[in-house]
Design an enzyme around this catalytic site. Structure first.
Site: not given
Length: 769
Positions: A293-295
């Protein structure tokens, strides 16, 4: 125990050889193909507890936030407990070595960590921002940059980089257009392949190779209003034709990992989108790596309206997400969800397997310390060779937007008024998204001019202005306490000093534009002109009557109508990196003849956005020669951009002949050859990017007015001419129809070849099935 990770200070642990590693690591023989990998991973997973499997899905920070506000705690304990699969934001042999020691010596199963970092356009040696890199139209330079970045990153113990960003972007208000390759899917695909190849090399097990992480999957560059993290909504045909190809090219190039995007796709956020992460990426495209995932993107699914953390974590896992970045939703909820039947053991095992396979492919089970070498670290960073490559690449990335009366190149004996907030500035040379680069080791513009001209040029320096006097822009552009040094003098006093310098000079070189923090993530702008404070400086300089050369720093296409009308020359240098000043001086004084071509259209006005060359026609298309009313146009401005896609001038000039076709009637899988003769009609040697476009005027759906299909970069001496030929096959005619079948339809095709997307010569061909 003290949390060494948040302070980035680790206790010293002696280096151990691979032969002395705990059983399960040193005993691993991973020289074979998929069968051996499967056997190894199966055996390892048979020993793992549920908590340890979930732990592999947990990616944490080293204690320093970079793109969010969440920071992980108790990292050292988590490694020992087997509840952490990887760390990002940690680099340097000393620190990475200590963290890996904790994993392979002190955790129960000794599973090595994977170490990632935002290595975007170089690691220690910083190259031009990606949008600038794309303006080189040179895949060998782009691949070389990625390889040098990988060499420096692995020298500090890293083995995973969050790059390349391959998002197509057609709205320059979006700050992250700076991190991509522009608006065109064909060119973006070539660059995606080159970047993946440069990072991963021949084998990811090599000591100087890193695993690429392709981002942001998918369509992130299509955010509404050009606003970061915003909704994306588009038709499937537009998605497949214009936005997805670079991601697919990265898969075909063997990219080891993907990162999910923040936006929605067909109403479902990407991080929980099963159609995207499983049906498309894995089943249609055959991707074999893992998805992170992104942050905190998993946590943010709650704000999207999908449920609480336990609910959205289960949705993301089931959709095909394998690793949770920072948010710890997987770590804290999946065990409970398994008990409640909201996820299955198979889904947890599948995600764990993919993460372990990535570590296997990197060779970390053979040698967790393969890239952790203090001697390599000392020798690989900011070497003379790396700086030379950065200088060369920067030169090739610059785009000459205007050069009235051939004012450039300048004479090295000139008296130069050097003005602007970027003229004597080291920190801004590197551009956005630089983690490990040292601004103190960058070359400023004033130093570069001195280096190139020696004592021959007389330089009269005046800052002239700050970046901006807009209090809101000042407050929002710099974050985490970062400050841009400001001159506290009144604005008029600074302008007067610059005007006085101009009056004493032969030429004014105004180094102006955006600061690094005005572009990049979370730096969308509604006004994409040069900040007003700097415009006031330029207007005052113009009144002196002295010729003005603008050296433009920017991370996006800007609206430059006044500058284009009033400046004598505009050299777009983007953000050039460590060797910025030297490269700029090389071009200003003619040591290198600029040949860059823009890869994102420059609008005349922000009101034209989105604006891109491959637009569709309408039933009432714009015709500048026809009556304006009741056409698809504006009543106050031309439809045409200020600078079209593929545009860029040279210190010499080139002429193109008409297009010659090998045939005008073809059938089936024949090959068409299209040829033009390009002549250097100027007085200097130069490079030209010869561009091939194809139009399909009659089809079952409305097609783009033209599409880039190929290019060739040539070098010509003064007076020299060269035939440039392109072989065109039916693959170049294909498109996605209403059934999403990728095919071509018989009929007429227009072959266009030229110096940019607007200035082409064309010929027609009929092609039957």
């Amino acid at each position: 125990m003290k949390n060494y990770f948040s302070s980035r200070i680790f206790r010293k642990i002696a280096i151990v050889s691979v032969l002395s590693l705990p059983m399960g690591i040193a005993m691993a023989q991973t020289k074979g193909g998929d069968a051996k990998m499967d056997a190894f991973v199966n055996k390892l997973m048979s020993k793992m507890t549920l908590d340890e499997k979930i732990g592999q899905l947990n990616l944490v920070t080293s204690g320093r936030p970079t793109t969010g506000t969440t920071v992980n705690k108790n990292v050292e304990k988590g490694i020992k407990d087997g509840s952490i699969g990887g760390i990002f934001g940690l680099y340097g042999v000393k620190y990475v070595k200590a963290a890996q020691d904790e994993a392979v010596k002190n955790s129960r199963l000794h599973i090595p960590l994977i170490f990632g970092l935002d290595v975007i356009h170089g690691h220690r040696t910083i190259f031009p921002i990606p949008l600038g890199m794309s303006a080189t139209w040179d895949m060998s330079l782009i691949e070389q940059e990625a390889h040098i970045a990988a060499t420096e990153a692995t020298g500090e113990g890293l083995n995973w980089v969050f790059s390349p960003m391959v998002d197509i972007a057609r709205d320059p208000r979006w700050g992250r257009i700076s991190e991509g390759s522009g608006e065109d899917p064909w060119l973006g695909s070539q660059i995606a392949r080159a970047m993946v190849k440069g990072y991963q090399g021949k084998s990811m097990k090599d000591a100087d190779a890193v695993m690429a992480c392709v981002k942001h999957f998918a369509l992130y560059g299509g955010a509404e209003a050009g606003r970061e993290y915003n909704t994306v909504d588009m038709s499937l045909i537009k998605m497949y034709q214009d936005y997805l190809p670079p991601y697919k090219a990265a898969v075909d190039a063997g990219a080891g990992s993907f990162m999910s995007s923040f936006n929605t796709i067909n109403g479902v956020p990407a991080t929980a989108n099963q159609w995207l992460l499983t049906d498309l990426l894995r089943k249609q495209w055959g991707f074999k790596g893992f998805v992170v995932s992104d942050y905190t993107a998993v946590n943010e699914l709650t704000a999207h309206g999908l449920g609480d953390l336990q609910t959205v974590s289960a949705l993301a896992l089931k959709a095909g997400l394998d690793m949770d970045m920072v948010g710890e939703g997987f770590l804290t909820t999946l065990k409970k969800s398994l008990k409640e039947g909201k996820v299955t053991q198979q889904e947890i095992d599948q995600a764990c397997r993919r993460v372990l396979e990535a570590k296997y492919k990197l060779g970390l089970f053979d040698n967790p310390y393969k890239s952790i070498n203090a001697e390599v670290e000392a020798k690989s960073e900011l070497t003379d060779a790396n700086r030379k490559a950065a200088r060369e690449t920067a030169e090739h990335s610059f785009v000459l937007l205007k050069n009235k009366d051939q004012i450039l190149p300048l004479k090295k004996t000139s008296t130069i008024a050097l003005v602007g907030p970027l003229a004597d500035n080291h920190s801004e040379m590197l551009g956005t998204w630089v983690v490990a680069g040292d601004p103190n080791k960058s070359v400023s513009v004033i130093d570069g001019i001195k280096n190139v001209t020696g004592n021959n040029a007389k330089i009269i320096y005046a800052r002239g202005s700050n970046f901006t006097d807009d209090s809101l822009l000042n407050a929002r552009a710099w974050f985490y306490g970062m400050k841009q040094p400001r001159d506290k003098r009144p604005a008029q006093e600074m302008i007067d000093e610059a005007v006085n310098a101009a009056k004493q000079a032969d030429v004014v070189v105004a180094v102006v534009g955006e600061s690094a923090n005005m572009t990049g993530e979370s730096s969308s702008r509604s006004d994409i002109s040069i900040p007003e404070t700097q415009q006031e400086l330029l207007r005052a300089l113009a009144k002196t009557g002295k010729p003005i050369v603008i050296v433009l720093f920017n991370g996006r296409p800007l609206t430059l109508t006044w500058e284009d009308k009033n400046a004598n020359a505009i050299l777009d240098v983007w953000a050039p990196g460590t060797e910025a000043g030297n490269a700029i001086a090389d071009v200003l004084f003619g040591n290198y003849n600029p040949a860059g071509k823009i890869t994102a259209t420059f609008p005349r006005s922000v009101g034209q956005i989105p604006i891109y060359y491959a637009h569709k026609n309408t039933g009432r298309p714009y015709d500048p020669k026809a009556q304006a009313k009741f056409k698809s146009d504006y009543i106050d401005i031309s439809n045409d951009p200020l600078y079209p896609f593929g545009y860029g001038l040279s210190y010499t000039t080139f002429s193109y002949s008409d297009v010659k076709l090998s045939k005008t009637n073809l059938k089936g899988n024949e090959t068409l050859t299209a040829t033009v003769t390009v002549t250097n009609t100027g007085k200097l040697a130069g490079e030209e990017v010869v561009q091939l476009y194809v139009s399909d005027p009659v089809a079952s759906i409305s097609r783009s007015v033209k599409e880039l299909k190929n290019f060739k970069k040539i070098n010509l001496l003064p007076g020299e001419q060269k035939e440039v030929s392109f072989n065109i096959t039916t693959n170049d005619l294909k498109f996605y129809n209403t059934r999403l079948n990728y095919d071509w339809e018989p009929g007429e095709f227009i072959i266009q070849i030229g110096t940019n997307s607007s200035d082409t010569h064309s010929a027609s061909v009929h092609w039957l099935k």
